[in-house]
Write an enzyme that holds these catalytic residues in place. Structure first.
Site: not given
Ligand code: ADP
Length: 192
Positions: A14, A89, A128, A134, A146
């Site tokens: 996204k 969300r 990633r 992160r 998640r």
């Protein structure tokens, strides 16, 4: 004004696509994840509070998230539209967004979901993690958490906008340019 929701599971691309779309169409890109990371980076009170949820793979409470979004939408922007990334969300956030837009005589034009399967997502996020720094990307259990929250709380947002045919799905697997073309084609076909 065009108001788009770019939708899909964590790691579905996204952020990458929203950035490219914002460039092509002169849209404002609002990513709640980026807004939180900005607050975290500046050690603000909001950032510290958000971090306690984000690091566990949980959603930040609606009150905090919606307040932050409202503030962002009150800023003046000379744009052709807005692309929402990572928001809403859950259904409560959808209702809040609809209200915020209605106050401005606007509405969501379309929700576009990037369709990517679970294993591909876990692989992408682990990849990633090597460069993102992160903490919510580094641990497979947190990533799976998640994804579970996405399925339980976030997928109903797709159905919410599907009630009046505003939800669309495109294949989110392929190279970045290919997916960008699919998105652009769909956006160009939306009623003005
Ligand atoms: P990703 O799409 O990879 O999960 P984001 O950058 O969109 O990454 O979000 C990172 C984290 O920030 C989420 O896991 C969640 O904890 C928090 N967050 C982002 N947007 C929201 C939101 N709309 N409501 C609640 N929490 C959010």
């Amino acid at each position: 004004m065009i108001n788009l929701i770019l939708f899909g599971p964590p790691g579905s691309g996204k952020g990458t696509q929203a950035h490219k779309l914002a460039d092509r169409y002169n849209f404002l890109h609002i990513s709640t994840g980026d807004l939180f990371r900005h607050e975290i980076g500046h050690n603000t009170e909001l950032g510290l509070e958000a971090m306690s949820y984000i690091s566990k793979g949980l959603l930040v409470p609606d009150e905090i998230t919606i307040g932050m979004l409202r503030k962002k939408m009150e800023e003046d922007h000379d744009v052709a539209g807005v692309i929402f990334d990572g928001f809403p969300r859950n259904v409560l956030q959808s209702e809040a967004l609809d209200e915020l837009l209605a106050e401005r005589d606007q509405r969501i034009s379309a929700l576009i979901a990037l369709d990517v399967d679970d294993e591909e997502i876990v692989n992408r996020i682990m990849e990633r993690a090597k460069t993102s720094g992160r903490p919510d990307d580094a641990d497979e259990a947190i990533i799976r958490n998640r994804i579970e929250i996405y399925k339980a709380e976030t997928t109903p947002v797709f159905d919410y906008y599907a009630q009046d045919n505003r939800s669309h799905k495109i294949n989110g697997v392929g190279d970045i340019e290919e997916i960008f073309s699919r998105l652009s084609e769909l956006i160009d076909s939306l009623p003005a």
